[in-house]
Scaffold this active site. Sequence first.
Site, PDB file in Angstrom:
ATOM      1  N   GLY A  71       0.820  -1.217   0.000  1.00  0.00           N
ATOM      2  CA  GLY A  71       0.000   0.000   0.000  1.00  0.00           C
ATOM      3  C   GLY A  71       0.846   1.257   0.000  1.00  0.00           C
ATOM      4  O   GLY A  71       0.533   2.231  -0.680  1.00  0.00           O
ATOM      5  N   THR A  72       1.938   1.232   0.764  1.00  0.00           N
ATOM      6  CA  THR A  72       2.803   2.402   0.834  1.00  0.00           C
ATOM      7  C   THR A  72       3.389   2.735  -0.534  1.00  0.00           C
ATOM      8  O   THR A  72       3.457   3.898  -0.928  1.00  0.00           O
ATOM      9  CB  THR A  72       3.931   2.175   1.857  1.00  0.00           C
ATOM     10  N   ASN A 150      -7.697   4.146   9.294  1.00  0.00           N
ATOM     11  CA  ASN A 150      -7.253   2.901   9.902  1.00  0.00           C
ATOM     12  C   ASN A 150      -7.439   2.869  11.407  1.00  0.00           C
ATOM     13  O   ASN A 150      -7.639   1.804  11.993  1.00  0.00           O
ATOM     14  CB  ASN A 150      -5.773   2.643   9.574  1.00  0.00           C
ATOM     15  N   GLN A 178      -7.808   0.477   3.849  1.00  0.00           N
ATOM     16  CA  GLN A 178      -8.676  -0.092   4.887  1.00  0.00           C
ATOM     17  C   GLN A 178     -10.083  -0.364   4.382  1.00  0.00           C
ATOM     18  O   GLN A 178     -10.847  -1.053   5.039  1.00  0.00           O
ATOM     19  CB  GLN A 178      -8.752   0.861   6.093  1.00  0.00           C
ATOM     20  N   HIS A 200      -2.362  -7.390   2.339  1.00  0.00           N
ATOM     21  CA  HIS A 200      -2.394  -8.013   3.664  1.00  0.00           C
ATOM     22  C   HIS A 200      -3.527  -7.519   4.549  1.00  0.00           C
ATOM     23  O   HIS A 200      -3.697  -7.997   5.663  1.00  0.00           O
ATOM     24  CB  HIS A 200      -1.036  -7.911   4.359  1.00  0.00           C
ATOM     25  N   THR A 236      10.120  -7.480 -12.097  1.00  0.00           N
ATOM     26  CA  THR A 236       9.468  -8.745 -12.421  1.00  0.00           C
ATOM     27  C   THR A 236       8.273  -8.935 -11.508  1.00  0.00           C
ATOM     28  O   THR A 236       8.360  -8.742 -10.298  1.00  0.00           O
ATOM     29  CB  THR A 236      10.438  -9.922 -12.250  1.00  0.00           C
ATOM     30  N   CYS A 324       3.289   5.368  23.816  1.00  0.00           N
ATOM     31  CA  CYS A 324       4.266   4.284  23.946  1.00  0.00           C
ATOM     32  C   CYS A 324       4.213   3.311  22.782  1.00  0.00           C
ATOM     33  O   CYS A 324       5.174   2.630  22.493  1.00  0.00           O
ATOM     34  CB  CYS A 324       4.022   3.515  25.231  1.00  0.00           C
TER      35      CYS A 324
END
Lengths: 393, 280
Positions: A71-72, A150, A178, A200, A236, A324
């Site tokens: 996706g990136t 997301n 998403q 994915h 490829t 965090c």
Amino acid sequence: MKTIYVDNNATTQVAPEVFEAMKPFLQDLYGNPSSMHFKGGEAQKAMVEAREKVADAVGANPDEIVFTSCGTESDNAAIVGTLESHPEKRHVVSTRVEHPAVWTLCKHLEKKGYRVTMLSVDREGRLDLDELRAAISDNTALVTIMCANNETGVIFPIEEIGQIVKSRGIPFHTDAVQAVGKIPLNMKKSTVDMLSFSGHKLHAPKGIGVLYIRKGTKFSPFLIGGHQERGRRGGTENIPYIVGLGKACELAARHLEDENNRVRSLRDKLEEGLLERIPDTLVNGDREHRLPNTVSVSFEYVEGESILLMLSNLGICASSGSACTSGSLEPSHVLRAMGIPFTAAHGSIRFSLSIYNAEEDIDYILEQLPPIIERLREISPFWRDYIKASSRK
Amino acid sequence: MWDYTEKVKDHFMNPRNVGEIEDADGFGEVGSLACGDALRLTFKLDEDRRIKDVKFKTFGCASAIASSSALTEMVKGKTLEEAEKITNRDIADYLGGLPEEKMHCSVMGREALAAAIASYRGERVEKEEFEVICKCFGITDKEIERAVKENNLHTVEQVTHYTKAGGGCESCHPKIEAIINKVWGEKERKPVLVKPAKGEKLTNIQRMRLIEETLEREIKPALRQDGGDLELIDIEGSKVLVALRGTCSFCPSADFTLKQYVEAKLREFVADDISVEVKE
């Protein structure tokens, strides 16, 4: 210990049917589709079939589908590829809640001298279309706005946005990573020029993505090399993964209804159950215009990573918008853009379901999470202060 | 996924000494909800002025809770003089180590202890005496200096891992760097070349190097503080060709900055005949 996986917006398990479909291409069917011999022909045929299935999933023509690695890459290619095709224009419009694949790229473009307007969102995570209208200028090269968020699952009104953008003659890209497989999309009836999605998130493996490019859209290739993908993306072709993605898209079309009904009701049960059983809990984001599988909740006075680790010890896999866990020291930029107070942002947890979740998964979470929050609130200095203060009222 | 030691996991899942002492001898509180980390430490002394009882309350991640729990175990039975010698490294070592990015949790432990001891002694930890370097997280120069010295830190990134300073908007990075240099001495930062005395001529190589160095050391950091930047395109004799980047590229004062600041600085550090132009 049973695994209760409710982090599907991070990644999904590979469907068994997808894995089966891929296997021959990791064994005997190893040809390069560009080769002239029969082994190349086998690979070429499989790729053509997969491309049709992928195109069907979003209502596109097969030759409008470009396979990428993720996706990136699709987002980067769409944005950079469009900017390169319109070098005289130096303005980009996007939003403050985009995925890092777009957001960080926009920050990078600013350093390179582009002007980027990041549209803001309200407390529910919704855009103001008047702000969009005002932001578009004669120097705007591209508008890139995600289809569904997301973190919160909030869905943007892409077709309405597209009408505004196209009426000014500007290319329109949407990151639909998403959204594909969760809500219906049809490029035949859409205003979108380019659309990214990723394998994915769709029960295909990691390492395969798609960029849809509407016929007639100007695009400069991002990955330059061989003539693959009609010269739009060198390299490829990843045949096993393309075949896997094709199968995943076929399944997604079949499961769309299940996703929107059964999975949605599981999500609703989870959300209502948490709000009921745990005091001082908030839901983040517009509950009406939202993906059927996602819920972002905040538990005040406790911190996200601690909640996730305790859940993980019980087999429950979720994620958080806390500092965090964000990889930086600030809580998620999406929650901050929504103006969610720090007290809630640090204690946010995202649950994202899939068709592989069952009712007993939800029941288990509703049983195990309240004691965790209670325990962490006992350890927190703020909870007791809050209780004392509110009992004085 | 953080790589936590078994001891960290144990102190997180089974924290020792959770609570708050009602009429405590020492009370220390650091951090806030906004920061994402907070620790409230309370202790009671016995007749020999040793820490008899100590409790903590923490809002934060596994590292924060584990560090607080470890700290309370470490100070039990100690005098205040002994307890205040405990460094954040000691806390991390007690736990078998913490990930770099989580070292600030151990620093928070030490700060709460210092605050609690100061409260017992009737001292007030005067934050106003010091300069707040990192506005996003409210970290002072004293705290940064202490972390740098006690943990042998040499980069801004390390300082961020240990104190959180510089982890927000990043505009304080040059100031953090200055503190690091102050602690370890200015040796690495002296320019390789200096402007030649009057009458001496620079070779081409010397002039180009000096221009580059002056841009990196003197000019770019200042522009970056305002979100701008400069890219060196070419040097033709005494003419320096640059391109404006970031906010400089559309700033109305760009011309002024170029002449009055960039050109002036280059004339000061390199040669009097330097001229600066923007590449179209």
